[in-house]
Design an enzyme around this catalytic site. Structure first.
Site, short mmCIF file in Angstrom:
data_model
loop_
_atom_site.label_atom_id
_atom_site.label_comp_id
_atom_site.label_asym_id
_atom_site.label_seq_id
_atom_site.Cartn_x
_atom_site.Cartn_y
_atom_site.Cartn_z
CG HIS A 123 2.46 -0.61 2.94
ND1 HIS A 123 2.15 0.19 1.66
CD2 HIS A 123 1.13 -1.18 2.93
CE1 HIS A 123 0.67 0.97 1.29
NE2 HIS A 123 0.17 -0.21 2.53
CG ASP A 154 -4.73 -1.84 -3.73
OD1 ASP A 154 -4.80 -2.77 -3.32
OD2 ASP A 154 -3.72 -0.64 -3.43
NE ARG A 164 -8.60 -6.85 0.49
CZ ARG A 164 -6.98 -6.51 1.09
NH1 ARG A 164 -6.67 -6.30 -0.01
NH2 ARG A 164 -6.74 -7.32 1.61
CB SER A 216 -3.29 -5.32 -1.17
OG SER A 216 -3.81 -3.32 -1.22
CE LYS A 250 -1.07 0.53 -0.93
NZ LYS A 250 -2.77 -0.89 -1.25
N1 URA Z 1 -2.71 -1.75 3.37
C1 URA Z 1 -2.69 -2.15 2.03
O1 URA Z 1 -2.59 -1.35 1.06
N2 URA Z 1 -3.64 -3.38 1.61
C2 URA Z 1 -3.50 -4.21 2.60
O2 URA Z 1 -4.28 -5.41 1.94
C3 URA Z 1 -3.49 -4.45 3.82
C4 URA Z 1 -2.60 -2.91 4.22
#
Ligand code: URA
Length: 407
Positions: free
Chosen positions: A81, A160, A167, A182, A186
């Site tokens: 990520h 999320d 956000r 967040s 995931k």
């Molecule tokens: N990527 C995400 O999935 N969430 C965030 O808050 C920032 C980057």
């Protein structure tokens, strides 16, 4: 009452798990309004969260939906990520490299956040690509091709999905506990065993300083430990955009170039670094061997074959991926060397061209964006083209002065 919870966070007090649950699950169920959740998110952004509050929030995010369980397949699943950047299309390149090296990945991605692009928007720019998969489809695809990328859905981390979209448009993206919750929720929902997080630092990133990056890194590693996940982090520069293309379709096209071995440089190097780390973690190989495998996946054409197989499996029509919007140029106002290309300015420009969202329900122009013709360190003559712009909007009011620094 939600108002008491907002006030408590505004007064910098620690919220209990029950209070967090009431606010966040209430929002998911439609009992808390957007404006109330926006106020709470802003209070969190300004006043932070304790480690315990963040752990609790991750748990609430995870249990707000389904948790995927592929343990019967006996695979070592990896996941990567990025905390988000301008021109960051590494996932589109990394996934096929990994899957072609028999390192399987199931990944839940998001849309654009703030000025940073999102993998789901990029994938949706491919005609007919299906971004939202159910559990059965995910499992079938994982077994068949070893690579799945899906969006958050009403079943998968739905909290999320809702909070992320809010956000994006309420100035509440730059919060370490919100970013950590967040991202890590995931990762855990997908069942990844080995995780790498690319923490972007710079003007075009959500994280602006090394200090914040270290805090976020340590928090995500701690969250990983709680769920028995091996988490590594790398820090990478986001003062300038990553690669040449910024904007959804344009970025997919650049990813194809890298996978076809036609583009080297910073983007290629980062993809090799991240995939080597994950191959090494999953296959227990040395980093050197893992790096050789990642590079060979590109030179042999296997990674590109895997990319095409993946896009086709999720119903995307790569052959229809064409840019049709009008083209403008930015030209050099003087001769010199390019010292800086400001990521934030490019991110704002791509948003103005139509590549991102200013409001929650805005639609994206997938053709819109920027292609950098000249890069940092290049010599330019006065009047030479620095970048191509793609948009169907009137851009006569835009100024490009703060994008390229030429000395
Ligand atoms: N990527 C995400 O999935 N969430 C965030 O808050 C920032 C980057």
């Amino acid at each position: 009452m939600i108002i008491d919870i907002i006030n408590k966070k505004r007064e910098k007090k620690e919220l209990t798990k029950e209070e967090l649950e009431m606010a966040f699950m209430g929002y998911l169920k439609g009992k808390i309004a957007d404006y109330q959740m926006s106020a709470l998110l802003m209070a969190i952004c300004c006043n932070g969260m304790s480690e315990q509050e963040t752990f609790d929030l991750v748990d609430i995010f995870i249990h707000g939906g389904k948790i995927l369980d592929f343990s019967d397949l006996h695979l070592t699943l990896v996941d990567k990520h990025s905390t988000g950047g301008v021109g960051d299309k590494t996932t589109l390149i990394l996934g096929p490299i990994l899957a072609s090296c028999k390192v399987p990945m199931v990944k839940i991605c998001g849309r654009g956040l703030g000025y940073t692009g999102g993998t789901i928007d990029k994938l949706e720019s491919i005609p007919s690509f299906q971004v939202s998969l159910n559990e059965e489809e995910i499992k079938g695809q994982l077994q068949k091709i070893g690579l799945v990328i899906t969006s958050q859905t009403k079943d998968l981390v739905p909290l999320d999905q809702k909070i992320y979209a809010l956000r994006d448009v309420t100035g509440t993206t730059n919060s370490i506990p919100l970013i950590a919750s967040s991202i890590m929720s995931k990762k855990i929902v997908c069942g990844a065993d080995k995780i790498i997080i690319d923490i972007k630092i710079g003007s075009g990133a959500l994280i602006k300083t090394q200090e914040e990056a270290k805090q976020l890194s340590s928090l995500m590693i701690k969250i990983g430990k709680k769920y028995h996940k091996e988490v590594k982090t790398v820090f990478s520069d986001m003062d300038h955009p990553l690669g040449r293309a910024i904007g959804n379709k344009l970025e997919v096209m650049e990813a194809v170039n890298v996978l076809q071995g036609k583009e080297e440089g910073e983007l290629y190097d980062l993809c090799i670094e991240l995939s080597s780390q994950l191959i090494s973690m999953a296959k227990k190989e040395s980093l050197q061997t893992a790096e050789r495998m990642a590079k060979e996946a590109i030179t042999s054409g296997r990674a590109y074959q895997k990319f095409k197989e993946w896009i086709k499996t999720q119903h995307g029509k790569l052959e229809e991926l064409k840019i049709s919007a009008e083209q403008y140029t930015i030209k050099a106002p003087k001769k010199g060397i390019i010292k800086k290309i400001d990521a934030l300015a490019v991110g704002k420009l791509s948003l103005a061209l139509g590549a991102g969202r200013k409001e929650k329900n805005d639609t994206i122009d997938y053709n819109a964006g920027v292609v950098l013709v000249k890069m940092i360190g290049d010599a330019v003559k006065e009047g030479e083209v620095l970048a191509f712009l793609y948009t169907n909007r009137d851009i006569s009011h835009l100024s490009f002065e703060n994008i390229f620094q030429i000395e």
